[in-house]
Motif scaffolding. Structure first.
Motif, PDB file in Angstrom:
ATOM      1  N   GLN A  93      -6.631  -4.898  -9.636  1.00 12.54           N
ATOM      2  CA  GLN A  93      -7.076  -3.515  -9.588  1.00 12.54           C
ATOM      3  C   GLN A  93      -8.234  -3.332  -8.603  1.00 12.54           C
ATOM      4  O   GLN A  93      -8.377  -2.271  -7.998  1.00 12.54           O
ATOM      5  N   THR A  94      -9.064  -4.350  -8.419  1.00 15.72           N
ATOM      6  CA  THR A  94     -10.175  -4.250  -7.468  1.00 15.72           C
ATOM      7  C   THR A  94      -9.666  -3.941  -6.056  1.00 15.72           C
ATOM      8  O   THR A  94     -10.324  -3.211  -5.310  1.00 15.72           O
ATOM      9  N   TYR A  95      -8.519  -4.501  -5.706  1.00 13.11           N
ATOM     10  CA  TYR A  95      -7.932  -4.224  -4.390  1.00 13.11           C
ATOM     11  C   TYR A  95      -7.297  -2.835  -4.346  1.00 13.11           C
ATOM     12  O   TYR A  95      -7.596  -2.023  -3.465  1.00 13.11           O
ATOM     13  N   PHE A  96      -6.438  -2.549  -5.307  1.00 11.22           N
ATOM     14  CA  PHE A  96      -5.712  -1.279  -5.262  1.00 11.22           C
ATOM     15  C   PHE A  96      -6.623  -0.086  -5.515  1.00 11.22           C
ATOM     16  O   PHE A  96      -6.322   1.026  -5.061  1.00 11.22           O
ATOM     17  N   GLN A  97      -7.730  -0.305  -6.212  1.00 12.12           N
ATOM     18  CA  GLN A  97      -8.661   0.802  -6.421  1.00 12.12           C
ATOM     19  C   GLN A  97      -9.195   1.325  -5.092  1.00 12.12           C
ATOM     20  O   GLN A  97      -9.420   2.527  -4.932  1.00 12.12           O
ATOM     21  N   ARG A  98      -9.373   0.425  -4.125  1.00  8.50           N
ATOM     22  CA  ARG A  98      -9.879   0.830  -2.816  1.00  8.50           C
ATOM     23  C   ARG A  98      -8.815   1.569  -2.001  1.00  8.50           C
ATOM     24  O   ARG A  98      -9.075   2.631  -1.459  1.00  8.50           O
ATOM     25  N   VAL A  99      -7.637   0.997  -1.925  1.00  7.31           N
ATOM     26  CA  VAL A  99      -6.605   1.619  -1.094  1.00  7.31           C
ATOM     27  C   VAL A  99      -6.039   2.888  -1.728  1.00  7.31           C
ATOM     28  O   VAL A  99      -5.630   3.807  -1.022  1.00  7.31           O
ATOM     29  N   LEU A 100      -6.025   2.945  -3.058  1.00  6.08           N
ATOM     30  CA  LEU A 100      -5.537   4.154  -3.718  1.00  6.08           C
ATOM     31  C   LEU A 100      -6.535   5.305  -3.641  1.00  6.08           C
ATOM     32  O   LEU A 100      -6.186   6.456  -3.879  1.00  6.08           O
ATOM     33  N   SER A 101      -7.776   4.991  -3.322  1.00 11.17           N
ATOM     34  CA  SER A 101      -8.790   6.036  -3.189  1.00 11.17           C
ATOM     35  C   SER A 101      -8.816   6.641  -1.787  1.00 11.17           C
ATOM     36  O   SER A 101      -9.528   7.627  -1.551  1.00 11.17           O
ATOM     37  N   ALA A 102      -8.067   6.065  -0.845  1.00 13.42           N
ATOM     38  CA  ALA A 102      -8.054   6.570   0.531  1.00 13.42           C
ATOM     39  C   ALA A 102      -7.401   7.944   0.589  1.00 13.42           C
ATOM     40  O   ALA A 102      -6.561   8.302  -0.246  1.00 13.42           O
ATOM     41  N   SER A 103      -7.767   8.703   1.604  1.00 17.66           N
ATOM     42  CA  SER A 103      -7.294  10.077   1.713  1.00 17.66           C
ATOM     43  C   SER A 103      -5.826  10.181   2.127  1.00 17.66           C
ATOM     44  O   SER A 103      -5.221  11.243   1.976  1.00 17.66           O
ATOM     45  N   SER A 104      -5.235   9.104   2.643  1.00 21.99           N
ATOM     46  CA  SER A 104      -3.826   9.129   3.037  1.00 21.99           C
ATOM     47  C   SER A 104      -3.290   7.704   3.055  1.00 21.99           C
ATOM     48  O   SER A 104      -4.069   6.744   3.137  1.00 21.99           O
ATOM     49  N   PRO A 105      -1.952   7.526   2.983  1.00 20.69           N
ATOM     50  CA  PRO A 105      -1.396   6.168   3.074  1.00 20.69           C
ATOM     51  C   PRO A 105      -1.767   5.455   4.370  1.00 20.69           C
ATOM     52  O   PRO A 105      -1.995   4.241   4.366  1.00 20.69           O
ATOM     53  N   GLY A 106      -1.828   6.186   5.470  1.00 22.54           N
ATOM     54  CA  GLY A 106      -2.210   5.574   6.739  1.00 22.54           C
ATOM     55  C   GLY A 106      -3.623   5.034   6.709  1.00 22.54           C
ATOM     56  O   GLY A 106      -3.887   3.920   7.177  1.00 22.54           O
ATOM     57  N   HIS A 107      -4.540   5.816   6.147  1.00 21.43           N
ATOM     58  CA  HIS A 107      -5.921   5.344   6.015  1.00 21.43           C
ATOM     59  C   HIS A 107      -6.004   4.157   5.068  1.00 21.43           C
ATOM     60  O   HIS A 107      -6.806   3.243   5.273  1.00 21.43           O
ATOM     61  N   ALA A 108      -5.184   4.174   4.023  1.00 17.86           N
ATOM     62  CA  ALA A 108      -5.181   3.063   3.062  1.00 17.86           C
ATOM     63  C   ALA A 108      -4.767   1.759   3.745  1.00 17.86           C
ATOM     64  O   ALA A 108      -5.377   0.705   3.531  1.00 17.86           O
ATOM     65  N   ARG A 109      -3.719   1.817   4.569  1.00 16.04           N
ATOM     66  CA  ARG A 109      -3.284   0.617   5.287  1.00 16.04           C
ATOM     67  C   ARG A 109      -4.363   0.143   6.266  1.00 16.04           C
ATOM     68  O   ARG A 109      -4.622  -1.063   6.388  1.00 16.04           O
ATOM     69  N   VAL A 137       0.816  -1.213   0.000  1.00 18.38           N
ATOM     70  CA  VAL A 137       0.000   0.000   0.000  1.00 18.38           C
ATOM     71  C   VAL A 137       0.851   1.266   0.000  1.00 18.38           C
ATOM     72  O   VAL A 137       0.614   2.186  -0.793  1.00 18.38           O
ATOM     73  N   ASN A 138       1.847   1.324   0.867  1.00 16.82           N
ATOM     74  CA  ASN A 138       2.618   2.564   0.994  1.00 16.82           C
ATOM     75  C   ASN A 138       3.342   2.957  -0.296  1.00 16.82           C
ATOM     76  O   ASN A 138       3.230   4.112  -0.732  1.00 16.82           O
ATOM     77  N   PRO A 139       4.096   2.059  -0.956  1.00 21.15           N
ATOM     78  CA  PRO A 139       4.743   2.483  -2.209  1.00 21.15           C
ATOM     79  C   PRO A 139       3.759   2.824  -3.321  1.00 21.15           C
ATOM     80  O   PRO A 139       4.059   3.663  -4.176  1.00 21.15           O
ATOM     81  N   MET A 140       2.586   2.207  -3.308  1.00 19.12           N
ATOM     82  CA  MET A 140       1.591   2.521  -4.339  1.00 19.12           C
ATOM     83  C   MET A 140       0.886   3.842  -4.050  1.00 19.12           C
ATOM     84  O   MET A 140       0.742   4.688  -4.933  1.00 19.12           O
ATOM     85  N   ARG A 141       0.456   4.032  -2.798  1.00 15.96           N
ATOM     86  CA  ARG A 141      -0.321   5.239  -2.461  1.00 15.96           C
ATOM     87  C   ARG A 141       0.567   6.484  -2.385  1.00 15.96           C
ATOM     88  O   ARG A 141       0.149   7.584  -2.780  1.00 15.96           O
ATOM     89  N   SER A 142       1.799   6.335  -1.896  1.00 14.66           N
ATOM     90  CA  SER A 142       2.679   7.499  -1.748  1.00 14.66           C
ATOM     91  C   SER A 142       3.076   8.091  -3.095  1.00 14.66           C
ATOM     92  O   SER A 142       3.375   9.291  -3.188  1.00 14.66           O
ATOM     93  N   LYS A 143       3.074   7.288  -4.157  1.00 15.11           N
ATOM     94  CA  LYS A 143       3.404   7.799  -5.485  1.00 15.11           C
ATOM     95  C   LYS A 143       2.169   8.200  -6.282  1.00 15.11           C
ATOM     96  O   LYS A 143       2.264   8.518  -7.470  1.00 15.11           O
ATOM     97  N   ASN A 144       1.004   8.140  -5.628  1.00 16.10           N
ATOM     98  CA  ASN A 144      -0.261   8.554  -6.247  1.00 16.10           C
ATOM     99  C   ASN A 144      -0.558   7.818  -7.550  1.00 16.10           C
ATOM    100  O   ASN A 144      -1.042   8.414  -8.534  1.00 16.10           O
ATOM    101  N   TYR A 145      -0.265   6.523  -7.565  1.00 14.59           N
ATOM    102  CA  TYR A 145      -0.654   5.728  -8.723  1.00 14.59           C
ATOM    103  C   TYR A 145      -2.177   5.652  -8.803  1.00 14.59           C
ATOM    104  O   TYR A 145      -2.885   5.752  -7.793  1.00 14.59           O
ATOM    105  N   VAL A 146      -2.669   5.436 -10.017  1.00 16.99           N
ATOM    106  CA  VAL A 146      -4.116   5.355 -10.229  1.00 16.99           C
ATOM    107  C   VAL A 146      -4.572   3.904 -10.389  1.00 16.99           C
ATOM    108  O   VAL A 146      -5.645   3.533  -9.929  1.00 16.99           O
ATOM    109  N   THR A 147      -3.762   3.080 -11.049  1.00 21.24           N
ATOM    110  CA  THR A 147      -4.101   1.663 -11.226  1.00 21.24           C
ATOM    111  C   THR A 147      -2.890   0.796 -10.876  1.00 21.24           C
ATOM    112  O   THR A 147      -1.762   1.290 -10.742  1.00 21.24           O
ATOM    113  N   VAL A 148      -3.129  -0.498 -10.782  1.00 21.50           N
ATOM    114  CA  VAL A 148      -2.060  -1.446 -10.479  1.00 21.50           C
ATOM    115  C   VAL A 148      -1.065  -1.539 -11.636  1.00 21.50           C
ATOM    116  O   VAL A 148       0.089  -1.968 -11.452  1.00 21.50           O
TER     117      VAL A 148
END
Length: 516
Positions: free
Chosen positions: A258-274, A103-114
């Motif tokens: 993508q079904t998984y990362f779509q949820r965590v990448l939509s979170a407001s912060s990496p902490g919330h995503a985790r 989650v952290n490397p994906m969300r911190s770089k603001n990726y949109v898809t897997v």
């Protein structure tokens, strides 16, 4: 059996409620869209999804019709039993590992898809090849989910399952097309609440099934033979390799979707995503308990004492529909209707996720980055909507061939595990890997899994018979953990081939002008 009018009415009300929620959410997304990227708003909700909504939509995504029906079926089958129910623990561990490492490397770089880190590391051409397995997986998953709902409606309402498939597909396509992730997330809240109240609630289905006169006490039948072998099951020594292979496939192979990362990448912060990832793992595990109990009840039932009669569901080849059969024949009519609502809710909550994921990857990673690099936001949004219609129509058509679509879904999932998981690991954690290694790993994984290992469901005989390979009823069965072996070999090939290519070019053993 006559048409179940109250059940038909309640199902219609549920469909209308879901559609109304989706339309309301689409209007909310348009209000929140001001000063935001419209495509990013549709795909990841503008990265504005709070923990509560994120938890509900992530849990509802995994708790689909195939999940709850399949769990009950495995517990019921004499050849399987509870010890072979791996999905609840597997998904929970998968979400925990995903939250901790990915989650952290994906969300911190603001990726949109897997697919974003794969295209960033290995290029658009390689990314387009890697896009194929998850695309097929999402479409086949959507089709399998619709087929599951159709079978349930046929049992409880005594109407053609094709009607439920068509209506469900149209509703899901409509509200997903209108509101993107916002519509999917908010309808998931409604659907998960309905599932919890109607099937998972201790005041509804489970008590009626447990106390039915035709049912033996499940704590006794767990370890003693009654109407069939104990439902706790056992893992024989020769099947241990397959059990471990399936378990690792569920734990690791459930991450690169993508079904998984779509949820965590939509979170407001990496902490919330985790946090969403961790909590949804617990939710997935707890939501499997009702299905386990229903499967245990089915294994403890004398079906001759019910209106279903003999032969049993197993002997009739209807074990895949054991959950709706228990609801219909062991519970009062109004309880079975509530259970149907739960299954419909679980089905639609996963179906919309699959549809949105497939269309998001196509619009963002294929159309925008490869086909039309100068496309406007509006153009990408319409490409996404068009792909929703195409994927939805294709999945609904495939849903009428339920047995075949399940086989195709399993195979595409295994390809994602063997091909995409090692590629994602290398892109995120081994930045020295390159396109040459990615291409070599893709070819090795595809060759080993699709061609050399064989596929009984598609009548493809194996070229390589791994240890413990056996011939049963004219079909080869691989008992060796070949899926995990293929994944590890793909991972090793990517790293080794990347290093080899770098050395060859750096030392001028191959002219640099040949570096494509």
């Amino acid at each position: 059996m006559a048409l179940n009018i109250p059940g038909l009415v309640s199902l219609s009300v549920f469909f209308m409620l879901t559609l109304a929620t989706g339309i309301w959410a689409s209007r909310k997304s348009k209000k929140d869209q001001q000063n935001r990227n419209s495509t990013e708003m549709a795909i990841v909700g503008g990265r504005n999804i709070n923990v509560f909504i994120g938890l509900f939509t992530a849990t509802a995504t995994w708790v689909g019709g195939a999940y709850i029906n399949g769990t009950a079926e495995i517990v019921y089958l004499p050849s399987k039993g509870l010890l072979w129910v791996q999905a609840p623990v597997g998904f929970a561990l998968s979400l925990a590992i995903g939250g901790f490492f990915f989650v952290n490397p994906m969300r911190s770089k603001n990726y949109v898809t897997v697919m974003d880190p794969l295209q960033e590391t290995y290029g658009n051409m390689m990314g387009s090849l890697l896009f194929i397995p998850p695309l097929l997986g999402e479409v086949f998953w959507f089709a399998a989910i619709l087929a599951s709902l159709g079978a349930t409606v046929r049992v409880i309402l005594d109407i053609g399952g094709s009607l439920a498939i068509i209506v469900s597909a149209c509703i899901v396509i409509l509200y997903t097309l209108l509101g993107g992730l916002y519509s999917v997330a908010y309808t998931d809240v409604i659907q998960l609440v309905l599932f919890t109240l109607s099937l998972a609630s201790p005041w509804f289905c489970i008590p009626f099934a447990l106390v039915n006169p035709a049912t033996e006490r499940i704590y006794y039948t767990a370890t003693h033979q009654s109407y069939q072998v104990p439902w706790i099951g056992k893992i024989e020594k020769q099947y241990l390799g397959r059990w471990l292979d399936d378990f690792f496939y569920l734990v690791l192979g459930s991450i690169p979707w993508q079904t998984y990362f779509q949820r965590v990448l939509s979170a407001s912060s990496p902490g919330h995503a985790r946090l969403i990832s961790y909590l949804s793992g617990l939710g997935c595990f707890s939501m499997a308990i009702p299905s386990v109990l229903i499967g245990a009840v089915a294994a403890s039932t004398d079906w001759n004492q019910t209106s279903y009669g003999l032969p049993s569901p197993l002997e009739r080849g209807e074990s895949a529909m054991i959950l709706p059969l228990v609801l219909h024949y062991l519970c009062p009519a109004y309880i079975s209707i509530a259970g149907l609502g739960a299954i419909a809710a679980a089905t639609m909550s996963s179906a919309d996720s699959a549809l949105l994921s497939a269309s998001s990857m196509f619009a963002h990673n294929i159309y925008r980055k490869i086909l039309r690099k100068k496309a406007t936001e509006t153009e990408v949004l319409w490409a996404m909507r068009t792909s929703m219609l195409v994927c939805g129509a294709g999945a609904a058509s495939l849903a009428f061939y339920s047995s075949s679509v399940y086989d195709l879904w399993f195979l595409s999932g295994e390809l994602v595990y063997a091909l995409l998981f090692p590629q994602l690991c290398c892109a995120l954690f081994a930045p020295s890997t390159n396109t040459y290694g990615s291409a070599a790993g893709f070819l090795v994984g595809l060759l080993l899994r699709l061609l050399l290992a064989g596929e009984p469901a598609l009548s493809i005989p194996p070229v390589i018979c791994y240890p413990a390979c056996s011939l049963v009823n004219g079909t080869y069965s691989q008992l060796f953990p070949f899926k995990t072996f293929t994944m590890l070999l793909t991972l090793g090939t990517i790293i080794a081939a990347s290093h080899l290519a770098a050395v060859l070019f750096q030392r001028n053993l191959i002219p640099r002008r040949w570096d494509v």
